[in-house]
Scaffold this active site. Structure first.
Site, PDB file in Angstrom:
ATOM      1  N   PRO A  70       1.062  -1.374  -0.082  1.00 41.39           N
ATOM      2  CA  PRO A  70       0.034  -0.037   0.098  1.00 41.39           C
ATOM      3  C   PRO A  70       0.862   1.213   0.020  1.00 41.39           C
ATOM      4  CG  PRO A  70      -0.739  -1.498   1.591  1.00 41.39           C
ATOM      5  CD  PRO A  70       0.473  -2.039   0.915  1.00 41.39           C
ATOM      6  N   GLU A  79      17.708   1.154  25.932  1.00 41.38           N
ATOM      7  CA  GLU A  79      17.912   1.798  24.546  1.00 41.38           C
ATOM      8  C   GLU A  79      19.398   1.709  24.541  1.00 41.38           C
ATOM      9  OE1 GLU A  79      15.366   2.251  22.829  1.00 41.38           O
ATOM     10  OE2 GLU A  79      13.503   1.994  24.032  1.00 41.38           O
ATOM     11  N   HIS A  94      20.733  -1.428  22.722  1.00 37.83           N
ATOM     12  CA  HIS A  94      20.460  -1.643  21.429  1.00 37.83           C
ATOM     13  C   HIS A  94      21.487  -0.886  20.911  1.00 37.83           C
ATOM     14  CE1 HIS A  94      16.541  -3.491  21.428  1.00 37.83           C
ATOM     15  NE2 HIS A  94      16.115  -2.420  22.201  1.00 37.83           N
TER      16      HIS A  94
END
Length: 688
Positions: free
Chosen positions: A213, A434, A437
């Site tokens: 889409p 965080e 990561h």
């Protein structure tokens, strides 16, 4: 919009009221019931003095008369009896009752001559009014505005756009150059099909645009109509399907009939999977109406010749569920995949949508394109629109880099929820999660690089990190996938090491990790134990899971689960070791996040490599940091310089060769001149 939503409700209410009116019209005697009694019962009631009024009406030419009247105790109820026309006994009883004051009044009526016209009007007119109202409200329920009525319910709902009204051209479509080249041939055919037919070529009857889409399938179809300046019929696949069997097929016939009248033209069917799903698969509830509509579409596409100048363009993001008869040559001959754009395509799309937007100096669309892998054209348009809204909200005259960064975060993670209150412990947990990561992304070469980290909550997430691959790849190696898994597991590993506790914050990370690991085993054949084999996890048409398909043994299913678990656990252990080795660097990144809440890639690299923020570095170290962060830029710059040097060397070599050739030519000319002079001298000597 509200009127459109209220129209069906209003029509249903009106139909209920009409039904009540019809019922009341035919059942009006219920409010004033009439009791049918026999002659003997009538005589008994007269003798018992239960009757108040009596009306005797004789019928001409008949031997019976009708006696009606009211009761004394209940004036709302009436009676009716049929007696002989000349009944002296009854007449005497009635006369005596009136005389004694037992019956108030006795009236004798002759049979009235009925007016036929009046009877027809009074009997038929209510029905005509009710039928007219029913037709009107049915028309309203079917969206009968604009001249449409229930009588043309089976007409096509396609919207016609004339060629001059189509304002979209190929210049407005960016990021899909190959797709435009494929469709440019259609434009030439619509302009002049004789160029192809005189060579014996047949232009494709149908073009199927398939892709995710927002990639520009509808825009491409409109651009073809805009370039060719031909009528454009636009309709959705769901507009064919109705609850009434045969309506969809009738609309298909009407659509192609209109197209033949307006040829050359384009028929565009958006979301064709709504009507073109596999027949007999049970998808869509086994709808006979949908299958009849599909059959009619197949017949119509076979029925018109290619030289009529009609091209059917369809779009779908579920090409896997389409019926094979729809995709065969002779119907949708050409299938064009419209995929998400690459970095050059994204930059071109951003330039198209940035035409009427003022940007501040220093804003580079190229950098935005590099940070948005996987974005479709619609996503990029939405990103720039969000940035413009943010700038207008702040009463700025230009869109700045900060607005674009915030817009990107809003599109990916949702709006920031600064009002959400976190405890200090929760905030620290999010910061270390965080940071985990970020550190794993710095250590592993193939892991996704963290471009931005924030502990400001967005959506349901307590923090947010933007992780994208350093280079855009179309093929992933086993190392790439395992490093990607490690990068996603970095947050949970950091929680376990620094807090000896785990939280629900890694929910989405585990979902993605499990999907990658399972795909490695069941789709990509990357399991050493199972081998290079593919095991589809689900049936794309029936939605059934692998365990319910029945093509594999329980042992294979167990091995697949064991392999998925092994891949995840081995990489998790690897991440734990990496974080232990880089413990100090992770703490530094996490503590910095606690202070400033948001850091970008340059700051992450600076903390990882030099242990300081960029504004704390000296000039020489800052230059090194710039080369690390912009490594790709300097590599491209070096390639360009090497290319220029190579071209310069080739030019010099070419000049040298040309010079050598010139010298050889000059020597040859000199030699020829010497020979000529020698010949002239010899001939002169001979003459002497």
């Amino acid at each position: 919009m509200n009127n459109g939503r209220q129209r069906p409700t209003f029509a249903i209410l009106a139909m209920i009221l009409i039904s009540i009116g019809i019922f009341a019209y035919f059942q009006k005697d219920f409010t004033n019931p009439v009791q049918n009694i026999s002659y003997s019962e009538l005589v008994q009631k007269i003798e018992k003095n239960e009757i108040e009024e009596v009306v005797v009406q004789a019928k001409n030419g008949e031997s019976t008369a009708t006696v009606t009247g009211k009761y004394k105790n209940d004036s709302n109820s009436t009676f009716k009896a049929v007696v002989r026309a000349s009944n002296s006994s009854l007449e005497n009883k009635l006369y005596e009752s009136v005389k004694n004051g037992e019956i108030k009044n006795v009236t004798y009526k002759e049979d009235e001559k009925t007016n036929i016209i009046y009877s027809l009007i009074s009997g038929v007119l209510p029905f005509l009014i009710m039928i007219g109202l029913l037709v009107f409200f049915m028309n309203q329920m079917q969206g009968g505005g604009g001249g449409r009525s229930v009588m043309n319910f089976q007409k096509s709902k396609a919207k016609k756009i004339e060629g001059d009204e189509a304002k979209v051209t190929f210049a407005d479509v960016a990021g899909c150059d190959e797709e435009k080249q494929e469709l440019a041939e259609m434009v030439e055919f619509l302009k002049d099909h004789r160029k192809f037919t005189k060579m014996g070529a047949k232009i494709p009857k149908g073009v199927l645009l398939e892709g995710p889409p927002g990639t520009g399938k509808t825009l491409l179809a409109r651009a073809v109509a805009g370039e060719a300046k031909v009528p454009f019929f636009s309709i959705s696949g769901s507009d064919f399907v109705e609850m009434f069997v045969g309506v969809g097929a009738s609309r298909v016939r009407d659509l192609f009939k209109e197209a033949v009248k307006n040829a050359p033209c384009i028929i565009f069917i958006d979301e064709i999977d709504a009507v073109g799903r596999k027949r007999g698969s049970g998808v869509g509830g086994g709808n006979d109406e949908r299958e009849q509509t599909l059959n009619q579409l197949l017949v119509e596409m076979d029925g018109f010749e290619g030289d009529k100048g009609i091209i059917v363009i369809a779009a779908t993001n579920r090409a896997d569920v389409l019926d094979s008869a729809l995709r065969r040559p002779g119907r949708f001959d050409r299938q064009i995949k419209v995929s998400t754009p690459d970095v050059k395509g994204r930059e071109a799309i951003l330039k198209v949508h940035a035409k009427n937007k003022p940007f501040a100096k220093g804003v580079e669309l190229r950098s935005i394109a590099e940070k948005t892998p996987g974005f479709s054209g619609a996503d990029l348009a939405n990103l720039l629109n969000e940035a413009a809204l943010l700038a207008a909200r702040e009463n700025k005259n230009e869109i700045e880099k900060e607005h674009l960064d915030e817009a990107m975060d809003r599109v990916i993670g949702g709006p920031a929820k600064r009002s959400r209150v976190y405890t200090e412990k929760e905030k620290r947990l999010v910061a270390y999660h965080e940071a985990g990561h970020a550190i794993v992304g710095m250590v592993l070469d193939s892991a996704d690089k963290v471009q931005k980290v924030t502990i400001i909550p967005r959506g349901d997430a307590g923090g947010y990190n933007l992780m994208i691959p350093e280079e855009e790849k179309y093929f992933m190696t086993k190392t790439d996938l395992t490093d990607k898994i490690c990068g996603l597991l970095g947050g949970r590993a950091a929680e376990q090491i620094f807090f000896n506790e785990v939280s629900t914050g890694a929910h989405n990370d585990f979902e993605r990790v499990t999907a990658i690991a399972r795909a490695m085993v069941t789709e990509y054949g990357m399991s050493d134990k199972i081998g290079p084999m593919q095991f589809p996890y689900s049936d794309p048409y029936m939605g059934r899971q692998l365990s319910s398909i029945g093509n594999y043994s329980e042992e294979i299913l167990k091995e697949i689960d064991n392999e998925v678990r092994r891949i995840v656990t081995e990489n998790y252990d690897k991440v734990l070791n990496l974080i232990e080795e880089n413990r100090e660097k992770l703490e530094l990144v996490a503590e910095t996040l606690m202070k400033v809440e948001t850091i970008d890639r340059k700051e992450i690299v600076s903390l990882y490599e030099f242990g300081k923020m960029p504004n704390e570095l000296d000039e020489e170290t800052a230059e090194k940091l710039d080369k690390i962060v912009n490594k790709k830029y300097y590599e491209e710059l070096a390639k360009e310089e090497a290319k220029k040097a190579e071209e310069l060397a080739k030019q010099q070599e070419k000049q040298l060769e040309e010079k050598e050739i010139e010298e050889v030519v000059e020597e040859k000319i000199e030699a020829e001149k010497s020979v000529e002079q020698s010949d002239e001298q010899n001939s002169s000597n001979e003459e002497k």
